[in-house]
Design a protein around this motif. Structure first.
Motif, PDB file in Angstrom:
ATOM      1  N   MET A   1       0.848  -1.181   0.000  1.00  8.04           N
ATOM      2  CA  MET A   1       0.000   0.000   0.000  1.00  8.04           C
ATOM      3  C   MET A   1       0.890   1.238   0.000  1.00  8.04           C
ATOM      4  SD  MET A   1      -3.321   0.410   0.111  1.00  8.04           S
ATOM      5  CE  MET A   1      -3.620  -1.251   0.635  1.00  8.04           C
ATOM      6  N   VAL A   2       0.507   2.194  -0.827  1.00  9.66           N
ATOM      7  CA  VAL A   2       1.205   3.472  -0.891  1.00  9.66           C
ATOM      8  C   VAL A   2       0.169   4.554  -0.614  1.00  9.66           C
ATOM      9  CG1 VAL A   2       2.414   5.076  -2.423  1.00  9.66           C
ATOM     10  CG2 VAL A   2       2.892   2.643  -2.572  1.00  9.66           C
ATOM     11  N   TYR A   3       0.554   5.561   0.157  1.00  5.55           N
ATOM     12  CA  TYR A   3      -0.345   6.675   0.467  1.00  5.55           C
ATOM     13  C   TYR A   3       0.140   7.923  -0.253  1.00  5.55           C
ATOM     14  CZ  TYR A   3      -2.321   3.532   3.846  1.00  5.55           C
ATOM     15  OH  TYR A   3      -2.943   2.454   4.423  1.00  5.55           O
ATOM     16  N   LEU A   4      -0.793   8.603  -0.915  1.00  7.79           N
ATOM     17  CA  LEU A   4      -0.478   9.768  -1.729  1.00  7.79           C
ATOM     18  C   LEU A   4      -1.313  10.956  -1.278  1.00  7.79           C
ATOM     19  CD1 LEU A   4      -0.836   7.887  -5.141  1.00  7.79           C
ATOM     20  CD2 LEU A   4       1.311   8.345  -3.927  1.00  7.79           C
ATOM     21  N   ASP A   5      -0.814  12.163  -1.521  1.00 11.43           N
ATOM     22  CA  ASP A   5      -1.570  13.361  -1.154  1.00 11.43           C
ATOM     23  C   ASP A   5      -1.918  14.233  -2.357  1.00 11.43           C
ATOM     24  OD1 ASP A   5       0.864  14.508  -1.711  1.00 11.43           O
ATOM     25  OD2 ASP A   5       1.153  15.355   0.284  1.00 11.43           O
ATOM     26  N   SER A   6      -1.866  13.634  -3.556  1.00 14.08           N
ATOM     27  CA  SER A   6      -2.246  14.374  -4.756  1.00 14.08           C
ATOM     28  C   SER A   6      -2.710  13.392  -5.834  1.00 14.08           C
ATOM     29  CB  SER A   6      -1.076  15.214  -5.277  1.00 14.08           C
ATOM     30  OG  SER A   6      -0.154  14.400  -5.963  1.00 14.08           O
ATOM     31  N   LEU A   7      -3.294  13.958  -6.887  1.00 13.03           N
ATOM     32  CA  LEU A   7      -3.719  13.157  -8.035  1.00 13.03           C
ATOM     33  C   LEU A   7      -2.625  13.029  -9.091  1.00 13.03           C
ATOM     34  CD1 LEU A   7      -7.397  14.363  -8.594  1.00 13.03           C
ATOM     35  CD2 LEU A   7      -6.634  12.122  -7.795  1.00 13.03           C
ATOM     36  N   GLN A   9      -0.099  11.609 -11.310  1.00  9.93           N
ATOM     37  CA  GLN A   9       0.097  10.230 -11.766  1.00  9.93           C
ATOM     38  C   GLN A   9      -1.136   9.329 -11.553  1.00  9.93           C
ATOM     39  OE1 GLN A   9       3.195   9.635 -13.231  1.00  9.93           O
ATOM     40  NE2 GLN A   9       3.661  11.749 -12.772  1.00  9.93           N
ATOM     41  N   ILE A  10      -2.272   9.875 -11.098  1.00 14.95           N
ATOM     42  CA  ILE A  10      -3.495   9.086 -10.894  1.00 14.95           C
ATOM     43  C   ILE A  10      -4.505   9.457 -11.980  1.00 14.95           C
ATOM     44  CG2 ILE A  10      -5.451   8.617  -9.348  1.00 14.95           C
ATOM     45  CD1 ILE A  10      -2.830   7.469  -8.302  1.00 14.95           C
ATOM     46  N   THR A  11      -5.083   8.449 -12.602  1.00 19.31           N
ATOM     47  CA  THR A  11      -6.092   8.669 -13.636  1.00 19.31           C
ATOM     48  C   THR A  11      -7.439   8.127 -13.170  1.00 19.31           C
ATOM     49  OG1 THR A  11      -5.737   6.534 -14.719  1.00 19.31           O
ATOM     50  CG2 THR A  11      -4.317   8.386 -15.421  1.00 19.31           C
ATOM     51  N   GLU A  12      -8.490   8.480 -13.892  1.00 21.18           N
ATOM     52  CA  GLU A  12      -9.823   7.962 -13.574  1.00 21.18           C
ATOM     53  C   GLU A  12      -9.846   6.443 -13.597  1.00 21.18           C
ATOM     54  OE1 GLU A  12     -13.082   9.636 -15.815  1.00 21.18           O
ATOM     55  OE2 GLU A  12     -12.225  11.638 -15.674  1.00 21.18           O
ATOM     56  N   ASP A  13      -9.068   5.829 -14.473  1.00 19.99           N
ATOM     57  CA  ASP A  13      -9.030   4.374 -14.584  1.00 19.99           C
ATOM     58  C   ASP A  13      -8.527   3.695 -13.314  1.00 19.99           C
ATOM     59  OD1 ASP A  13      -9.913   4.570 -17.214  1.00 19.99           O
ATOM     60  OD2 ASP A  13      -7.877   4.513 -18.041  1.00 19.99           O
ATOM     61  N   GLN A  14      -7.827   4.437 -12.468  1.00 19.50           N
ATOM     62  CA  GLN A  14      -7.289   3.865 -11.236  1.00 19.50           C
ATOM     63  C   GLN A  14      -8.262   3.966 -10.066  1.00 19.50           C
ATOM     64  OE1 GLN A  14      -3.489   6.137 -11.995  1.00 19.50           O
ATOM     65  NE2 GLN A  14      -2.733   4.443 -10.734  1.00 19.50           N
ATOM     66  N   GLN A  43      -6.054  12.575   0.562  1.00 21.40           N
ATOM     67  CA  GLN A  43      -5.143  11.498   0.903  1.00 21.40           C
ATOM     68  C   GLN A  43      -5.707  10.260   0.216  1.00 21.40           C
ATOM     69  OE1 GLN A  43      -2.234  11.587   2.790  1.00 21.40           O
ATOM     70  NE2 GLN A  43      -2.510  13.818   2.866  1.00 21.40           N
ATOM     71  N   LEU A  44      -4.863   9.534  -0.495  1.00 19.90           N
ATOM     72  CA  LEU A  44      -5.289   8.359  -1.241  1.00 19.90           C
ATOM     73  C   LEU A  44      -4.507   7.145  -0.770  1.00 19.90           C
ATOM     74  CD1 LEU A  44      -5.036   9.918  -4.828  1.00 19.90           C
ATOM     75  CD2 LEU A  44      -7.073   9.809  -3.385  1.00 19.90           C
ATOM     76  N   ALA A  45      -5.179   5.997  -0.748  1.00 22.60           N
ATOM     77  CA  ALA A  45      -4.507   4.722  -0.518  1.00 22.60           C
ATOM     78  C   ALA A  45      -4.495   3.986  -1.850  1.00 22.60           C
ATOM     79  CB  ALA A  45      -5.248   3.908   0.540  1.00 22.60           C
ATOM     80  N   LEU A  46      -3.317   3.681  -2.340  1.00 23.08           N
ATOM     81  CA  LEU A  46      -3.148   3.015  -3.628  1.00 23.08           C
ATOM     82  C   LEU A  46      -2.614   1.605  -3.396  1.00 23.08           C
ATOM     83  CD1 LEU A  46      -3.109   3.411  -6.803  1.00 23.08           C
ATOM     84  CD2 LEU A  46      -0.670   3.913  -6.496  1.00 23.08           C
ATOM     85  N   ASN A  51      -2.754  -1.465  -8.752  1.00 24.57           N
ATOM     86  CA  ASN A  51      -2.600  -0.092  -9.216  1.00 24.57           C
ATOM     87  C   ASN A  51      -3.934   0.665  -9.179  1.00 24.57           C
ATOM     88  OD1 ASN A  51      -0.888   2.018 -10.030  1.00 24.57           O
ATOM     89  ND2 ASN A  51      -1.456   1.736 -12.173  1.00 24.57           N
ATOM     90  N   LYS A  52      -4.745   0.373  -8.148  1.00 21.80           N
ATOM     91  CA  LYS A  52      -6.055   1.007  -7.975  1.00 21.80           C
ATOM     92  C   LYS A  52      -6.081   1.775  -6.656  1.00 21.80           C
ATOM     93  CE  LYS A  52      -8.684  -0.814 -11.334  1.00 21.80           C
ATOM     94  NZ  LYS A  52      -9.484  -0.070 -12.269  1.00 21.80           N
ATOM     95  N   VAL A  53      -6.777   2.909  -6.679  1.00 23.30           N
ATOM     96  CA  VAL A  53      -7.043   3.647  -5.447  1.00 23.30           C
ATOM     97  C   VAL A  53      -8.131   2.875  -4.713  1.00 23.30           C
ATOM     98  CG1 VAL A  53      -7.911   5.813  -4.473  1.00 23.30           C
ATOM     99  CG2 VAL A  53      -6.397   5.862  -6.480  1.00 23.30           C
TER     100      VAL A  53
END
Length: 137
Positions: A1-7, A9-14, A43-46, A51-53
């Motif tokens: 699991m990776v945690y991100l604080d922005s979009l 590199q994230i697309t709708e497909d994820q 904050q996102l959990a990927l 490769n999905k949020v």
């Protein structure tokens, strides 16, 4: 699991389709992406394998005194693994300098948020359930 604080590199497909579980009229994936895009903080959990949020929390803010946390969601298959707790902790850390951090939740969730340092308060709300899927973009 990776945690991100922005979009970045994230697309709708994820965005996994399992969000908004139990909502009779959930936002489309497009509207969900716009919710995240228009938020002051996220904050996102990927899940790196798929490769999905699979979890997110967002906040809206005036950038001076106040922030409001409207949504915390974790895909049902990933619940009870501490992901929501990490997302809340990361968001509260991000918002720590604000005077007020508000969140409105159902009564059965109050104990969860109390454990994370929030206090119970009363408030008012209005819900237009016919618009639950959001303004179409």
């Amino acid at each position: 699991m990776v945690y991100l604080d922005s979009l970045d590199q994230i697309t709708e497909d994820q965005l996994d389709s399992g969000f908004f579980d139990g909502w009779p009229n959930p936002p489309s994936v497009r509207n969900f992406y716009k919710i995240l895009e228009n938020s002051s903080y996220i904050q996102l959990a990927l899940d790196v394998e798929s490769n999905k949020v699979i979890g997110f929390i967002n906040a809206l803010s005036d950038q001076v005194l106040a922030a409001y946390i409207p949504l915390l969601e974790v895909i049902p298959a990933y619940k009870n693994q501490g992901i929501g707790t990490i997302l809340v902790e990361r968001m509260l850390e991000k918002l720590q300098d604000y005077y007020m951090i508000d969140l409105l939740c159902d009564e059965e969730l109050q104990a969860y948020y109390t454990k994370r340092g929030l206090i119970k308060a009363s408030g008012m709300m209005k819900r237009n359930y016919q618009n639950q899927s959001g303004i179409q973009v």
